[in-house]
Write an enzyme that holds these catalytic residues in place. Structure first.
Site, PDB file in Angstrom:
ATOM      1  N   GLY B  14       0.894  -1.147   0.000  1.00 53.10           N
ATOM      2  CA  GLY B  14       0.000   0.000   0.000  1.00 53.10           C
ATOM      3  C   GLY B  14       0.917   1.176   0.000  1.00 53.10           C
ATOM      4  N   THR B  15       1.559   1.415   1.063  1.00 56.96           N
ATOM      5  CA  THR B  15       2.714   2.312   1.117  1.00 56.96           C
ATOM      6  C   THR B  15       2.524   3.802   1.096  1.00 56.96           C
ATOM      7  OG1 THR B  15       3.949   0.662  -0.123  1.00 56.96           O
ATOM      8  CG2 THR B  15       4.963   2.781   0.061  1.00 56.96           C
ATOM      9  N   THR B  16       3.525   4.413   1.795  1.00 61.73           N
ATOM     10  CA  THR B  16       3.783   5.833   1.603  1.00 61.73           C
ATOM     11  C   THR B  16       5.272   5.942   1.328  1.00 61.73           C
ATOM     12  OG1 THR B  16       2.156   6.322   3.303  1.00 61.73           O
ATOM     13  CG2 THR B  16       3.637   8.091   2.662  1.00 61.73           C
TER      14      THR B  16
END
Lengths: 245, 235
Positions: B14-16
Site C-alpha cells: 500500500g505504502t507511503t
C-alpha cells in the site's frame, strides 16, 4: 538488451495482461494543446499539468518541445508515450544531421513521420496514447498539423487537442485571421486557455506559450492567467430558488 | 469479505514513499507495511532499496514487481559502473528504471522514486509512476498514502532546507500518512544520501508524534486506573 523489451509468451495461459502488445489505458496525462498560425510563424500553448486520473499530480511538465531547427511539437495524452516519441524524434533528427548535406527535416516531414508512427502503432492495437500538434516554419512556409492516437492527421490554420477541440476551436474559428500580429496571437491563445481553465477539470493555471519563427523557437517562462469571478449572478445564485444550484 | 481470497491476493505495498532534495543531497523515506489483502504480511519491511553506493530507490505497488525491477537495475548498474570506471549517476539509474517500467507497462504495477547523489548534479530525485513517465522533481511522493500528503507538501515544502529540516519533514509526512492510510503503517525508515555517504535511520511507530484523536500508548488499563484521578474540569 533483451531484458528491457516486453516478453511475449507463445502459448499464453496468463490473463489479458500478458498480451503486452496492447496499451490499455493512459496513466499520467496532459490536457489540451492549442496552436495557431500568425504573421511570423506558429504560436502554441499548453499548460504544465500531468494528471494522474483525477489527481492533478505533476505541475511542472513541459508538454511542448523543439524538434530540430524548424519544428515544435506539443502533446496531450500519456506523458510516458510523449517522452518515447521525443526519443524517436531525437534519432530521426540525429540521422538527418549526420548526412551533413545542408538539408534538414522541415515540419511537413516531421508531421508525416509522426503520422506513420501513430497509425502503424494503431494498426497493431498498441497505440501511443497521444494527440500531437506539430507546427513550424521553413523557408518562409508556415505549417501546422495534428495527429491523433489513431492516426487521424490533418493540417489547418489553427488546431487544438482534447477539450480544446470543443472549447478553443469555436473561438479560433470566429476570431482567427490571416497575418495576426504576435500580440494578437498571444491574446487569442490566452482567451482559449482561460476558457479551458474555467471548464476543463484537468487544466491547471500554469502555462507556457511557445513561438516558432524562421529565427528559431522560444518558449515562455511558466505563468498564470487571471480569472474573473465577480459576476453578480455568481454571488448569490440560489437566492431566488433556495436549495437549487 | 472472503478471507481465503484475500490471503491469496498479490503482496502489495500500500505504502507511503517520499523523496526530498535539500541543499547538499536527498532524503528518502517510507513506511514499512506490506499487505496481502487485509492481512499485514510484513510489518517491518524495508522499502528503500539500494541500487548503487550512491543511488537508492523507494518502492511502492506490487512487492514482487518492484523487487524484480530493482534487482534488474542493480545488476545493470553494477556492470555499467565497472565499464564506466566511476560511480553511476542518478540520472542513469532513473532512466534504467524508466526503460523497464515503460517497456513492460501492461504487466507491471509499481511506482518508484529514485534518489541519490552524484558529483555532477548533486542530490536528485526522480519520480517514475505507473506507465513509466520519468519526471525529475525537487520532491516526490508516492504510494497509496501519498494521497493524504499533497496538501501537506503544498504548504510545508520549501527550497533549500537543511539536512535535518528535510529529514524531519519526511518523518512527519510519512507519520501523517500512516495515521490516515490503512495500507501504510509500522515504522518510518529514512535514508540520507549526500557527498559524504549514506545514512540509514529508523523511527519506530511508537516514537512518532501523536496526531488528531490518537492517544498516548499505555501498558495497561490497570495503570490508568491505579494512577491519580484526572483534575476536575473548569467551566
Amino acid at each position: 538488451m533483451n531484458f528491457m523489451a516486453s516478453k511475449q509468451p507463445e502459448n499464453s495461459l496468463l490473463g489479458p495482461e500478458a498480451d503486452s502488445q496492447r496499451t490499455l489505458y493512459p496513466n499520467v496525462t496532459g490536457t489540451s494543446v492549442v496552436a495557431l498560425k500568425y504573421k511570423d510563424g506558429i504560436l502554441m500553448a499548453a499548460d504544465m499539468g500531468g494528471s494522474y486520473g483525477s489527481t492533478l499530480r505533476y505541475k511542472n511538465v513541459e508538454r511542448m518541445k523543439a524538434i530540430g531547427k524548424h519544428s515544435l511539437l506539443g502533446a496531450s495524452g500519456e506523458i510516458s508515450d510523449f517522452q518515447e516519441i521525443l526519443r524517436y524524434l531525437d534519432d530521426l533528427i540525429l540521422y538527418d544531421n549526420m548526412w551533413d548535406d545542408g538539408n534538414s527535416l522541415g515540419p511537413k516531414e516531421v508531421h508525416n513521420y509522426l503520422t506513420r508512427l501513430m497509425y502503424n502503432r494503431r494498426n497493431k492495437f498498441n497505440p501511443l496514447w497521444n494527440s500531437l500538434v506539430l507546427g513550424g516554419i521553413k523557408n518562409g512556409e508556415k505549417y501546422l498539423g495534428t495527429v491523433s492516437m489513431i492516426g487521424v492527421n490533418f493540417e489547418d490554420d489553427h488546431v487544438a487537442t482534447g477539450f480544446g477541440n470543443h472549447l478553443a476551436r469555436p473561438i479560433l474559428r470566429q476570431e482567427w485571421h490571416e497575418n495576426l500580429s504576435f500580440e494578437d496571437g498571444v491574446r487569442l491563445l490566452e482567451k482559449c486557455m482561460r476558457v479551458l481553465l474555467y471548464r476543463d477539470r484537468s487544466a491547471i493555471n500554469k502555462l507556457q506559450i511557445a513561438k516558432i519563427t524562421e529565427e528559431g523557437m522560444t518558449i515562455s517562462q511558466p505563468y498564470s492567467l487571471k480569472t474573473y469571478w465577480e459576476f453578480s449572478a455568481f454571488e448569490n445564485p440560489t437566492q431566488g430558488a433556495v436549495g437549487s444550484w | 469479505m472472503d478471507l481465503n481470497m484475500d490471503l491469496n491476493a498479490p503482496h502489495s505495498m500500500g505504502t507511503t514513499i517520499i523523496g526530498v532534495t535539500y541543499n547538499g543531497g536527498v532524503v528518502l523515506g517510507a513506511d514499512s507495511r506490506t499487505s496481502t489483502g487485509m492481512y499485514v504480511a510484513n510489518r517491518a519491511s524495508d522499502k528503500i532499496t539500494q541500487l548503487t553506493d550512491n543511488v537508492y530507490v523507494c518502492r511502492s505497488g506490487s512487492a514482487a514487481d518492484s523487487q524484480l525491477v530493482s534487482d534488474y537495475v542493480r545488476y545493470f548498474l553494477h556492470q555499467h559502473t565497472i565499464q564506466l570506471g566511476q560511480p553511476a549517476t542518478v540520472k542513469v539509474a532513473a532512466n534504467l528504471i524508466r526503460l523497464l517500467s515503460y517497456n513492460n507497462k501492461n504487466m507491471l504495477e509499481t511506482g518508484l522514486i529514485v534518489g541519490g547523489w552524484d558529483k555532477y548534479e548533486g542530490g536528485k530525485i526522480y519520480g517514475i509512476p505507473l506507465g513509466g513517465t520519468l519526471i525529475e522533481q525537487p520532491f516526490a511522493i508516492g504510494g497509496s498514502g501519498s494521497s493524504y500528503l499533497y496538501g501537506f507538501f503544498d504548504q510545508a515544502w520549501k527550497e533549500g532546507m537543511t539536512k535535518d529540516e528535510a529529514e524531519q519533514l519526511v518523518v512527519k509526512a510519512v507519520s501523517l500518512a500512516i495515521a490516515r492510510d490503512g495500507a501504510s503503517g509500522g515504522v518510518v525508515r529514512t535514508v540520507v544520501i549526500n557527498s559524504e555517504g549514506v545514512t540509514r535511520n529508523f523511527y519506530p511507530g511508537d516514537k512518532l508524534q501523536l496526531w488528531h484523536e490518537e492517544l498516548e500508548p499505555q501498558n495497561s488499563l490497570l495503570d490508568i486506573l491505579s494512577s491519580p484521578s484526572p483534575e476536575p474540569m473548569n467551566i
